[in-house]
Design a protein around this motif. Structure first.
Motif, short mmCIF file in Angstrom:
data_model
loop_
_atom_site.label_atom_id
_atom_site.label_comp_id
_atom_site.label_asym_id
_atom_site.label_seq_id
_atom_site.Cartn_x
_atom_site.Cartn_y
_atom_site.Cartn_z
N THR A 74 0.81 -1.23 0.00
CA THR A 74 0.00 0.00 0.00
C THR A 74 0.84 1.28 0.00
N VAL A 75 2.05 1.26 0.59
CA VAL A 75 2.79 2.54 0.66
C VAL A 75 3.23 3.03 -0.72
N THR A 76 3.52 2.10 -1.60
CA THR A 76 4.02 2.54 -2.91
C THR A 76 2.88 3.13 -3.76
N GLU A 77 1.66 2.70 -3.48
CA GLU A 77 0.49 3.18 -4.24
C GLU A 77 -0.06 4.48 -3.66
N PHE A 78 0.28 4.76 -2.42
CA PHE A 78 -0.44 5.77 -1.63
C PHE A 78 -0.50 7.14 -2.31
N PHE A 79 0.60 7.58 -2.89
CA PHE A 79 0.65 8.94 -3.44
C PHE A 79 0.41 8.98 -4.95
N VAL A 80 0.09 7.83 -5.52
CA VAL A 80 0.07 7.73 -6.98
C VAL A 80 -0.85 8.75 -7.65
N ASN A 81 -2.02 9.00 -7.06
CA ASN A 81 -2.97 9.93 -7.72
C ASN A 81 -2.62 11.39 -7.50
N GLY A 82 -1.66 11.67 -6.62
CA GLY A 82 -1.22 13.05 -6.41
C GLY A 82 -2.23 13.92 -5.68
N ASP A 83 -3.21 13.30 -5.01
CA ASP A 83 -4.24 14.11 -4.34
C ASP A 83 -4.13 14.08 -2.81
N ARG A 84 -3.01 13.59 -2.28
CA ARG A 84 -2.85 13.56 -0.81
C ARG A 84 -2.04 14.76 -0.36
N SER A 127 7.77 -5.21 8.87
CA SER A 127 6.67 -4.29 8.52
C SER A 127 7.13 -2.84 8.63
N SER A 128 7.94 -2.55 9.64
CA SER A 128 8.40 -1.16 9.83
C SER A 128 9.31 -0.73 8.68
N CYS A 129 10.17 -1.65 8.21
CA CYS A 129 11.01 -1.33 7.04
C CYS A 129 10.13 -1.04 5.85
N ASP A 130 9.12 -1.89 5.65
CA ASP A 130 8.23 -1.69 4.50
C ASP A 130 7.51 -0.35 4.59
N ALA A 131 7.08 0.01 5.78
CA ALA A 131 6.37 1.30 5.94
C ALA A 131 7.30 2.46 5.62
N LEU A 132 8.55 2.37 6.06
CA LEU A 132 9.49 3.47 5.82
C LEU A 132 9.80 3.65 4.34
N ARG A 133 9.50 2.61 3.55
CA ARG A 133 9.71 2.74 2.09
C ARG A 133 8.82 3.82 1.48
N ILE A 134 7.84 4.29 2.23
CA ILE A 134 7.02 5.40 1.73
C ILE A 134 7.92 6.61 1.46
N LEU A 135 9.02 6.70 2.21
CA LEU A 135 9.95 7.83 2.04
C LEU A 135 10.76 7.71 0.75
N ASP A 136 10.65 6.58 0.06
CA ASP A 136 11.32 6.44 -1.24
C ASP A 136 10.53 7.11 -2.36
N THR A 137 9.30 7.53 -2.08
CA THR A 137 8.51 8.23 -3.10
C THR A 137 8.99 9.68 -3.16
#
Ligand SMILES: C[S@@+](CC[C@H](N)C(=O)[O-])C[C@H]1O[C@@H](n2cnc3c(N)ncnc32)[C@H](O)[C@@H]1O
Length: 262
Positions: free
Chosen positions: A133-143, A158-168
């Motif tokens: 879900t983190v990689t998809e989260f910002f895809v539409n650009g409306d957040r 899980s925590s490593c995976d969540a921090l991957r949101i910062l790779d966007t």
């Protein structure tokens, strides 16, 4: 004293920053992060931000955060959109010893999804494994840009995976973020530390990222009445285009005055 101010606040609403300073809110660490994230946003001219709880379970904390968002918006005029990430079906399989399998089990903390959705007024659930879900989260650009992360995912993986949101892209965030880690202190059974769980994920992140760094807050350390001071971290996005924007304002003028020879 904490109970006193809490009782008063039920009769006559007290300013949110006062409640944060006195530490008398139910989730003082979350309140601290949200208040200061909104202040940073305001200082930089953003009028809305997002905050995300990673690991929602029954939603007890998410419902509290949702309330704080309304109170802070009233006082600072910064809109705060709240997101809650969770599988919706409880803890996934552990992936190694660093996930603390001696303390956490798959399927633990399952959520009543419909029950929680029925009680949330504005917060949005992002259901699924954060790995997806983190990689998809910002895809539409409306957040609105993410300004605070509350990590209660328990596992290292899980925590490593969540921090991957910062790779966007950096534009998805404020230049500096407030992070709260839930599982830092714990009991003699839990034995949290820098080599397991959420703390180890911060270390992993720093080892694998050059231009974003996470560190424990230093400013709260002298505040010994805040028992949660070891649970707040900052993420610096050095390549964010607003990173160097000056925010010193009147705070810095006060320091300059104090240092001037009279
Ligand atoms: C301790 S509970 C959260 C409690 C909640 N923060 C509160 O204060 O009420 C941990 C939650 O993390 C979720 N979780 C753990 N790993 C996950 C993952 N990889 N993806 C999504 N959710 C995950 C579990 O489903 C569980 O509900």
């Amino acid at each position: 004293m904490r109970r006193f101010w809490l009782a008063i606040s039920h009769i006559a609403p007290l300013p949110f920053d006062f409640l944060v300073k006195t530490g008398c809110l139910k989730r003082p660490a979350h309140a601290y992060c949200m208040w200061n994230a909104a202040k940073l946003a305001k200082g930089l001219g953003y009028n809305e931000i997002s905050v995300a709880e990673f690991g929602v379970a029954g939603g007890v904390t998410l419902l509290i955060i949702e309330r704080y968002a309304i109170d802070i918006e009233k006082q600072l005029g910064v809109r705060i959109k709240v997101y809650g990430f969770d599988t919706g079906v409880g803890m996934p399989q552990t992936e190694g010893a660093e996930d603390l399998p001696y303390w956490f089990r798959p399927a633990q903390y399952a959520m009543d999804v419909d029950g929680l959705k029925g009680r949330l007024t504005s917060a949005e659930l992002v259901l699924g494994n954060v790995r997806d879900t983190v990689t998809e989260f910002f895809v539409n650009g409306d957040r609105p840009p993410l300004a605070a992360i509350f990590n209660d995912l328990d596992y290292f993986s899980s925590s490593c995976d969540a921090l991957r949101i910062l790779d966007t892209p950096c534009a998805n965030f404020l230049p500096r973020l407030f992070l709260y880690l839930d599982d830092v202190v714990g009991s003699a059974n839990e034995m949290y530390g820098p080599t397991n769980g959420e703390l180890a994920a911060n270390d992993w992140f720093n080892r694998t990222h050059d231009r974003i760094k996470i560190h424990l807050n230093q400013n709260l350390l002298p505040e010994s009445h805040h028992y949660w001071r070891y649970q707040i971290f900052y993420a610096h996005l050095f390549d964010h285009k607003r990173y160097s924007d000056y925010i010193g304002g009147t705070d810095q003028l006060g320091i300059e005055d104090a240092l001037r020879l009279q």
